[in-house]
Write an enzyme that holds these catalytic residues in place. Structure first.
Site, PDB file in Angstrom:
ATOM      1  N   CYS A   2       0.818  -1.203   0.000  1.00 29.44           N
ATOM      2  CA  CYS A   2       0.000   0.000   0.000  1.00 29.44           C
ATOM      3  C   CYS A   2       0.856   1.259   0.000  1.00 29.44           C
ATOM      4  O   CYS A   2       1.714   1.438   0.856  1.00 29.44           O
ATOM      5  CB  CYS A   2      -0.962   0.065   1.172  1.00 29.44           C
ATOM      6  SG  CYS A   2      -2.220  -1.200   1.161  1.00 29.44           S
ATOM      7  N   ARG A  27       6.295  -0.342  -4.078  1.00 33.09           N
ATOM      8  CA  ARG A  27       5.921  -1.006  -2.838  1.00 33.09           C
ATOM      9  C   ARG A  27       5.082  -2.247  -3.109  1.00 33.09           C
ATOM     10  O   ARG A  27       4.972  -3.117  -2.248  1.00 33.09           O
ATOM     11  CB  ARG A  27       5.152  -0.036  -1.936  1.00 33.09           C
ATOM     12  CG  ARG A  27       5.975   1.152  -1.490  1.00 33.09           C
ATOM     13  CD  ARG A  27       5.134   2.160  -0.760  1.00 33.09           C
ATOM     14  NE  ARG A  27       4.693   1.690   0.535  1.00 33.09           N
ATOM     15  CZ  ARG A  27       5.392   1.809   1.664  1.00 33.09           C
ATOM     16  NH1 ARG A  27       6.567   2.383   1.644  1.00 33.09           N
ATOM     17  NH2 ARG A  27       4.929   1.344   2.804  1.00 33.09           N
ATOM     18  N   TRP A  76      -2.605  -3.021  -1.797  1.00 34.92           N
ATOM     19  CA  TRP A  76      -2.184  -4.422  -1.876  1.00 34.92           C
ATOM     20  C   TRP A  76      -3.223  -5.192  -1.071  1.00 34.92           C
ATOM     21  O   TRP A  76      -3.312  -5.045   0.147  1.00 34.92           O
ATOM     22  CB  TRP A  76      -0.790  -4.578  -1.285  1.00 34.92           C
ATOM     23  CG  TRP A  76      -0.135  -5.894  -1.557  1.00 34.92           C
ATOM     24  CD1 TRP A  76       0.608  -6.235  -2.640  1.00 34.92           C
ATOM     25  CD2 TRP A  76      -0.133  -7.048  -0.706  1.00 34.92           C
ATOM     26  NE1 TRP A  76       1.066  -7.529  -2.530  1.00 34.92           N
ATOM     27  CE2 TRP A  76       0.624  -8.045  -1.350  1.00 34.92           C
ATOM     28  CE3 TRP A  76      -0.708  -7.325   0.529  1.00 34.92           C
ATOM     29  CZ2 TRP A  76       0.828  -9.313  -0.792  1.00 34.92           C
ATOM     30  CZ3 TRP A  76      -0.506  -8.583   1.083  1.00 34.92           C
ATOM     31  CH2 TRP A  76       0.255  -9.559   0.421  1.00 34.92           C
ATOM     32  N   ASN A 102      -3.506   1.932   4.977  1.00 31.46           N
ATOM     33  CA  ASN A 102      -2.504   0.872   4.812  1.00 31.46           C
ATOM     34  C   ASN A 102      -2.486   0.094   6.111  1.00 31.46           C
ATOM     35  O   ASN A 102      -2.386   0.692   7.174  1.00 31.46           O
ATOM     36  CB  ASN A 102      -1.129   1.503   4.539  1.00 31.46           C
ATOM     37  CG  ASN A 102      -0.020   0.461   4.511  1.00 31.46           C
ATOM     38  OD1 ASN A 102      -0.277  -0.725   4.300  1.00 31.46           O
ATOM     39  ND2 ASN A 102       1.206   0.903   4.721  1.00 31.46           N
ATOM     40  N   GLY A 103      -2.575  -1.228   6.039  1.00 30.26           N
ATOM     41  CA  GLY A 103      -2.511  -2.040   7.258  1.00 30.26           C
ATOM     42  C   GLY A 103      -3.735  -2.918   7.395  1.00 30.26           C
ATOM     43  O   GLY A 103      -4.471  -3.145   6.419  1.00 30.26           O
ATOM     44  N   GLU A 485      20.456 -17.001  -1.318  1.00 32.62           N
ATOM     45  CA  GLU A 485      20.060 -15.717  -1.908  1.00 32.62           C
ATOM     46  C   GLU A 485      19.874 -15.862  -3.423  1.00 32.62           C
ATOM     47  O   GLU A 485      18.928 -15.315  -4.003  1.00 32.62           O
ATOM     48  CB  GLU A 485      21.110 -14.647  -1.570  1.00 32.62           C
ATOM     49  CG  GLU A 485      20.973 -13.323  -2.288  1.00 32.62           C
ATOM     50  CD  GLU A 485      19.681 -12.564  -1.988  1.00 32.62           C
ATOM     51  OE1 GLU A 485      18.872 -13.036  -1.169  1.00 32.62           O
ATOM     52  OE2 GLU A 485      19.470 -11.521  -2.615  1.00 32.62           O
ATOM     53  N   LYS A 489      16.336 -15.057  -5.339  1.00 29.28           N
ATOM     54  CA  LYS A 489      16.227 -14.119  -6.463  1.00 29.28           C
ATOM     55  C   LYS A 489      15.514 -14.805  -7.635  1.00 29.28           C
ATOM     56  O   LYS A 489      14.670 -14.204  -8.286  1.00 29.28           O
ATOM     57  CB  LYS A 489      17.618 -13.648  -6.930  1.00 29.28           C
ATOM     58  CG  LYS A 489      18.324 -12.674  -6.042  1.00 29.28           C
ATOM     59  CD  LYS A 489      17.835 -11.245  -6.116  1.00 29.28           C
ATOM     60  CE  LYS A 489      16.858 -10.901  -5.045  1.00 29.28           C
ATOM     61  NZ  LYS A 489      17.234 -10.748  -3.695  1.00 29.28           N
ATOM     62  N   GLU A 492      11.679 -15.325  -6.930  1.00 30.41           N
ATOM     63  CA  GLU A 492      10.817 -14.143  -6.971  1.00 30.41           C
ATOM     64  C   GLU A 492      10.792 -13.488  -8.349  1.00 30.41           C
ATOM     65  O   GLU A 492       9.780 -12.918  -8.734  1.00 30.41           O
ATOM     66  CB  GLU A 492      11.166 -13.137  -5.873  1.00 30.41           C
ATOM     67  CG  GLU A 492      12.525 -12.518  -5.926  1.00 30.41           C
ATOM     68  CD  GLU A 492      12.741 -11.520  -4.759  1.00 30.41           C
ATOM     69  OE1 GLU A 492      13.892 -11.232  -4.480  1.00 30.41           O
ATOM     70  OE2 GLU A 492      11.774 -11.037  -4.168  1.00 30.41           O
ATOM     71  N   HIS A 508      23.181 -35.775   2.198  1.00 28.44           N
ATOM     72  CA  HIS A 508      22.175 -36.080   3.221  1.00 28.44           C
ATOM     73  C   HIS A 508      20.764 -35.938   2.658  1.00 28.44           C
ATOM     74  O   HIS A 508      19.804 -35.888   3.421  1.00 28.44           O
ATOM     75  CB  HIS A 508      22.381 -35.166   4.430  1.00 28.44           C
ATOM     76  CG  HIS A 508      23.736 -35.308   5.048  1.00 28.44           C
ATOM     77  ND1 HIS A 508      24.074 -36.363   5.865  1.00 28.44           N
ATOM     78  CD2 HIS A 508      24.862 -34.563   4.916  1.00 28.44           C
ATOM     79  CE1 HIS A 508      25.339 -36.243   6.238  1.00 28.44           C
ATOM     80  NE2 HIS A 508      25.847 -35.164   5.658  1.00 28.44           N
ATOM     81  N   LYS A 611       7.323  -4.585  -2.099  1.00 25.74           N
ATOM     82  CA  LYS A 611       8.665  -4.201  -1.688  1.00 25.74           C
ATOM     83  C   LYS A 611       8.777  -4.133  -0.180  1.00 25.74           C
ATOM     84  O   LYS A 611       9.775  -4.513   0.411  1.00 25.74           O
ATOM     85  CB  LYS A 611       8.994  -2.829  -2.300  1.00 25.74           C
ATOM     86  CG  LYS A 611      10.375  -2.290  -1.952  1.00 25.74           C
ATOM     87  CD  LYS A 611      11.447  -3.127  -2.583  1.00 25.74           C
ATOM     88  CE  LYS A 611      12.841  -2.649  -2.261  1.00 25.74           C
ATOM     89  NZ  LYS A 611      13.835  -3.708  -2.558  1.00 25.74           N
TER      90      LYS A 611
HETATM   91  O1  M6R Z   1      12.745  -4.172   3.760  1.00 26.05           O
HETATM   92  P1  M6R Z   1      13.335  -5.424   4.306  1.00 26.05           P
HETATM   93  O2  M6R Z   1      14.812  -5.513   4.105  1.00 26.05           O
HETATM   94  O3  M6R Z   1      12.968  -5.641   5.756  1.00 26.05           O
HETATM   95  O4  M6R Z   1      12.665  -6.600   3.498  1.00 26.05           O
HETATM   96  C1  M6R Z   1      12.911  -7.928   3.843  1.00 26.05           C
HETATM   97  C2  M6R Z   1      12.437  -8.861   2.757  1.00 26.05           C
HETATM   98  O5  M6R Z   1      11.055  -8.728   2.576  1.00 26.05           O
HETATM   99  C3  M6R Z   1      13.143  -8.602   1.423  1.00 26.05           C
HETATM  100  O6  M6R Z   1      14.526  -8.719   1.545  1.00 26.05           O
HETATM  101  C4  M6R Z   1      12.653  -9.597   0.358  1.00 26.05           C
HETATM  102  O7  M6R Z   1      13.047 -10.888   0.688  1.00 26.05           O
HETATM  103  C5  M6R Z   1      13.175  -9.177  -1.015  1.00 26.05           C
HETATM  104  N1  M6R Z   1      12.080  -9.045  -1.940  1.00 26.05           N
HETATM  105  C6  M6R Z   1      14.121 -10.148  -1.604  1.00 26.05           C
HETATM  106  O8  M6R Z   1      14.594  -9.726  -2.843  1.00 26.05           O
END
Ligand code: M6R
Length: 616
Positions: A2, A27, A76, A102-103, A485, A489, A492, A508, A611
């Site tokens: 949001c 966002r 959102w 928002n929330g 990581e 990536k 997502e 294992h 985001k």
């Molecule tokens: O704003 P933040 O760093 O707290 O966000 C944490 C995660 O939501 C964020 O790193 C998310 O995993 C990313 N989309 C990964 O690319």
């Protein structure tokens, strides 16, 4: 999640609102809407599900009056699907007031039942419409938007940022926040509200952050902040470090492409002012107190997603340099398992946005349990830094793409600075050893720039692999979080199955996944490491290769041992083992981005993701 923007002033509100919403698009959202009071005091509303262009098309097809005050929202969906009806703003007081949110309002069912019993009816499935009806009822009772807003927010439980306006008070926008962000932009004869400063940085870089349980009222000439009980609150302004251009694509094909390329600067800017001679001295930590740091017996790092992988990476360095036990916890798991927290526990939260609700709640929990909390954050004016005892800002600049890249390397950099500062304070690293690490840190930006030069070949690889349905990632030691990581990536951005494993764990279980053609990225440790894991990882490569895996190795320049066994090798410059993650992650980011492009997907705003995850 949001995006919220509010405006009062001489400009045409719609332009400010739509521009602000555009800057908040990153966002994550699935519908958008605006409400404006026109020059005749009429309230006009437009809202549409889908991307912002749907709203601008709607405004073109069915114009609403424009004027000096307005609110805008990107939603959102939580309560009710992403439909036109559920989109914000929602109306109250017979269409004379509009409200955005928002929330999540947790007690909305009780409130709705109360209002239904009084004869109110609702058209949407949202909790927000209930708040709008409640505000309308209070307005009728008081005839004063500030007073009505104050009594309304006092009835709400949960997390919310709310903005509202009323056509009877056309030069006023009111807002409130609890566990959800809200910042004020201070203009000249105009004022702004936003979920973050991106909403208004085009017009002003002077800002104030609204605190927990506070209400703000803006008119063109004034900004007033009170607590929920109406008591005035002293506010401090801050200057936004970046300008509107920093939040633009600037000729790049996507924000992510731009942010990947900005990584040398992100690291360099995070280092700036924190190295004195051959030693690390982080001013924010000096202010925090050397005696406190010296007395720390345990460190718990809390974070989510990519930020958690930054924490996992830094765990190796902090333990090695400062000789303090470090554990990593996902924020959302942390507080629900009653962790043992003592007053010599230091909690470090990591958050790019500074608004991640899970991490915010974990920070509050840790402080209530007696821990001191230091936050690593990239966003000025965000909530988590203000709920912490100290903050070490990363200076990566605004990160707009949902997939975190430059924030990740900046977070590791900040954590390494923390580890070296701590080691100096605790005397666990000699001056000479500290100087070696500092030299490694300083060299990172140029080395990342070198890795970026391989972008074209990684892009080619990704385009060849556009039909891939699953990719595995292996790493060991500091390469393990990088493997995870890399997998995150890819999930997502390219929506394909991806898993990161510790290479030692292969036998294992995960090796059962290997079948002919299975692509496996392997983050290969340097052959020069002291207790070298290199031969073990090379053996792992041989094991998976023997079972048909297609191996893509990320290996140090000159590492000849991997060449006979890898189908592809991406070389990274020589670095001390602890610094390799800052280089090895770059090809994995580029690979995921390019695979997303090859599949024709939205690189900057992947489906279902936001985001800033501002709900639990
Ligand atoms: O704003 P933040 O760093 O707290 O966000 C944490 C995660 O939501 C964020 O790193 C998310 O995993 C990313 N989309 C990964 O690319």
């Amino acid at each position: 999640m949001c995006g919220i923007v509010g405006y009062v002033g001489d400009k045409k509100s719609l332009e400010v609102l739509v521009g602000g919403l555009r800057r908040l698009e990153y966002r994550g959202y699935d519908s958008a809407g605006v409400a404006v009071i026109d020059d005749h005091g009429e309230l006009g509303v437009a809202k549409k599900s889908g991307k912002l262009v749907k709203l601008t098309d709607e405004l073109a097809a069915h114009p609403i009056g424009d004027g000096r005050a307005g609110i805008g929202h990107t939603r959102w969906a939580t309560h009710g699907g992403p439909t036109d009806v559920n989109a914000h703003p929602h109306l109250g007081d017979d269409g004379k007031l509009a409200l955005i949110h928002n929330g999540i309002i947790e007690n909305f069912s009780e409130l709705k039942a109360e209002l239904l019993a009084e004869g109110y009816s609702f058209t949407s499935e949202t909790d927000t419409e209930v708040a709008a009806a409640l505000l309308g009822r209070e307005y009728r009772a008081t005839g004063d938007l500030r007073a009505a807003f104050q009594s309304t927010v006092g009835r709400l439980d949960g997390a919310f940022t709310l903005l509202a306006l009323h056509s009877d008070e056309p030069n006023l926008v009111v807002g409130a926040r609890r566990n959800s962000p809200l910042v004020i932009g201070i203009g000249d004869g105009e004022n702004f509200l936003g979920s973050d400063v991106a909403a208004f940085v085009q017009y002003t870089r002077t800002a104030m952050a609204v605190g927990q349980d506070q209400i703000v009222a803006i008119t063109p000439e004034s900004v007033t902040v009170t607590d929920f009980a109406g008591a005035p609150v002293e506010m401090e302004t801050f200057q936004v470090e970046w300008d509107a251009a920093a939040a633009d694509k600037g000729g790049w094909s996507s924000f992510m492409a731009k942010e990947v390329a900005e990584q040398p600067d992100a690291v360099a800017n995070t280092l700036r002012g924190r190295i004195v001679g051959d030693a690390v001295v982080v001013p924010e930590l000096t202010a925090f107190g050397d005696e406190v740091l010296a007395g720390i017996r345990r460190i718990v790092i809390i974070a989510c997603g990519t930020a958690a992988y930054a924490g996992m990476t830094a765990q190796y360095a902090i333990e090695k340099w400062a000789r303090v036990p470090v554990t990593i916890e996902l924020s959302h798991e942390f507080r629900y398992r009653e962790p043992v927290i003592t007053d010599d526990t230091l909690v470090i939260s990591i958050s790019q946005s500074g608004e991640t609700m899970d991490t915010l709640m974990a920070v509050k929990y840790a402080r209530e349990a007696g821990a001191r909390v230091i936050s690593i954050c990239n966003t000025q004016g965000a909530t988590i830094p203000r709920e912490s005892d100290a903050v070490v800002y990363t200076h990566a600049g605004p990160e707009v793409a949902v997939a975190s890249t430059k924030a990740f390397v900046a977070q590791i950099t900040a954590l390494y600075l923390f580890g070296l500062h701590l080691a100096r304070v605790r005397g666990t690293l000699s001056a000479a050893e500290q100087a070696v690490q500092v030299a490694e840190l300083i060299a990172v930006p140029a080395k990342i720039a070198t890795v970026l030069e391989s972008s074209a070949s990684i892009a080619q690889l990704a385009h060849w692999m556009a039909d891939t349905r699953s990719v595995l990632f292996l790493g060991r030691n500091v390469g393990f979080p990088i493997a995870m990581e890399g997998a995150l990536k890819l999930k997502e951005l390219a929506y394909i199955h991806a898993e990161g494993f510790a290479a030692g764990e292969l036998k294992h279980g995960p090796i059962a996944l290997i079948e002919p053609g299975q692509p496996v990225f392997v983050v290969v440790p340097s052959p020069r490491g002291s207790a070298s894991l290199h031969p073990k990882v090379v053996s792992n490569i041989q094991e998976i290769r023997a079972r048909g895996a297609r191996v893509i190795a990320i290996a140090e320049q000159g590492d000849a041992a991997v060449l006979p066994f890898a189908d592809e090798v991406v070389h990274i410059p020589l670095a001390a083992p602890l610094f390799e993650p800052l280089l090895a992650v770059i090809p994995l980011q580029i690979f995921a981005m390019e695979l997303s492009i090859a599949k024709g997907l939205d690189v900057d705003q992947p489906r279902n993701l936001a985001k800033s995850v501002t709900v639990e």
